[in-house]
Design an enzyme around this catalytic site. Structure first.
Site, PDB file in Angstrom:
ATOM      1  N   GLN A 132       0.818  -1.217   0.000  1.00 18.80           N
ATOM      2  CA  GLN A 132       0.000   0.000   0.000  1.00 18.80           C
ATOM      3  C   GLN A 132       0.846   1.259   0.000  1.00 18.80           C
ATOM      4  O   GLN A 132       0.348   2.352  -0.284  1.00 18.80           O
ATOM      5  CB  GLN A 132      -0.919   0.004   1.221  1.00 18.80           C
ATOM      6  CG  GLN A 132      -0.188   0.156   2.549  1.00 18.80           C
ATOM      7  CD  GLN A 132      -1.078  -0.049   3.752  1.00 18.80           C
ATOM      8  OE1 GLN A 132      -1.560  -1.162   3.996  1.00 18.80           O
ATOM      9  NE2 GLN A 132      -1.304   1.014   4.508  1.00 18.80           N
ATOM     10  N   ASN A 298      -0.524  -9.432   4.589  1.00 22.37           N
ATOM     11  CA  ASN A 298      -0.498  -8.004   4.856  1.00 22.37           C
ATOM     12  C   ASN A 298      -0.352  -7.245   3.537  1.00 22.37           C
ATOM     13  O   ASN A 298      -0.210  -7.846   2.467  1.00 22.37           O
ATOM     14  CB  ASN A 298       0.661  -7.680   5.810  1.00 22.37           C
ATOM     15  CG  ASN A 298       0.389  -6.457   6.654  1.00 22.37           C
ATOM     16  OD1 ASN A 298      -0.481  -5.650   6.345  1.00 22.37           O
ATOM     17  ND2 ASN A 298       1.142  -6.298   7.721  1.00 22.37           N
TER      18      ASN A 298
END
Length: 329
Positions: A132, A298
């Site tokens: 991200q 993740n």
């Protein structure tokens, strides 16, 4: 922009299994130079540079302390992209949860008959680990991971990496400052679907311009459901009942951001104060020592955890999977 005016010396430790040495604090400037180069840091002023360097030095001290007191055989703590940040950037916003939304009770048959282990990464339901970057968009990555898995379950052999950037650009409430995975799933369900990562790549910026092309949609799903998972048994049952990965939340602390390795991770700095991060729950099991763990993917790239995955001790104080457990239907 302010840069460190020295040549980076590439002094990150060459880590081998079972070997997580101490960082030499006398070389903090050199480590910081490598950090700036590796993660392409650009600070706005000399004042910000000094502030980030002070945080970085504190991070080194903390990493050394954790490694000195660690009993892990194949894991430890290292310098990561978070080393100049004082706190984990929050990217799950509980204020977006609708308390009137009905919870889906996990069917008792799935709780009672939950298998001893599940790993959806071996079943063609999980795409590659993504990053991200500085954007607080974990809630989008968790939701997209769920949609990818549900779509692949409903369409065997059609696992496609889908676009997080489409959500940032086209979903009105999407930001880089946190959100709620269920809203992302419902947006995809109520719109015309989701494009692929290849057709709509991630650039970690919000609201560039919506470039959605219905002709290039790769996946469609039905609206989301939120499971009631107040304990480990119900969470196991929900994962089994769903038949695909779940978007879940966790209290991600500093130790999460420094962790690297394949051992079952037992964070000691969770407070139990509530979730601040969203991840993709892909399985659970026990290690060779009989320690039960949750396995999650993740969205911090492959340099943390075990190539981006974590095995989190079920005996944790990190509010894992206790709220906002959701999935497309």
């Amino acid at each position: 922009m302010y840069y460190l005016n020295v040549l980076p010396l590439f002094l990150f430790f060459s880590l081998t299994l079972g070997s997580y040495p101490q960082y030499d604090l006398e070389k903090a400037h050199e480590y910081f130079a490598d950090f700036i180069k590796k993660y392409e840091r650009k600070y706005e002023s000399a004042e910000e540079f000094r502030m980030r360097f002070e945080i970085f030095k504190k991070t080194l001290v903390q990493i050394n302390e954790w490694n000195a007191n660690s009993d892990y055989e194949n894991s430890g703590f290292i310098i990561t992209q978070f080393a100049d940040l004082e706190n984990v950037p929050p990217c799950f916003d509980p204020s977006q949860m609708n308390n009137t939304m009905p919870l889906t009770e996990v069917k008792r048959e799935f709780i009672v008959n939950a298998p001893d282990e599940i790993d959806y990464t071996t079943q063609g339901l999980v795409t590659e680990v993504k990053d991200q970057n500085p954007c607080g968009s974990c809630y989008i990555f968790a939701a997209i991971g769920n949609i990818e898995g549900v779509h692949a379950k409903q369409n065997p052999g059609q696992l496609v990496s889908l676009s997080e950037q489409q959500i940032l650009d086209c979903m009105s409430e999407a930001t880089c400052h946190g959100g709620y995975s269920l809203n992302v799933i419902n947006y995809v369900a109520s719109s015309q679907g989701c494009m692929s990562e290849a057709d709509y790549p991630y650039i970690e910026k919000t609201k560039t311009s919506c470039r959605f092309d219905a002709k290039k949609v790769k996946a469609k799903v039905n609206p989301a459901q939120t499971f009631n998972t107040p304990d480990d048994e119900s969470l196991k049952g929900a994962l089994s009942q769903n038949g695909a990965p779940l978007a879940v939340t966790v209290e991600a602390t500093d130790s999460f951001t420094r962790w690297q390795g394949a051992d079952v991770f037992t964070p000691k700095d969770c407070t139990g104060g509530g979730a601040n991060h969203a991840v993709l729950l892909v399985g659970y099991g026990k290690d060779a020592n009989g320690v039960s763990y949750w396995k999650f993917k993740n969205s911090w790239g492959t340099g943390v955890g075990d190539g981006g995955y974590y095995k989190l001790n079920m005996q944790n104080n990190c509010s894992f999977g206790r709220v906002a457990t959701c999935s497309a239907t």
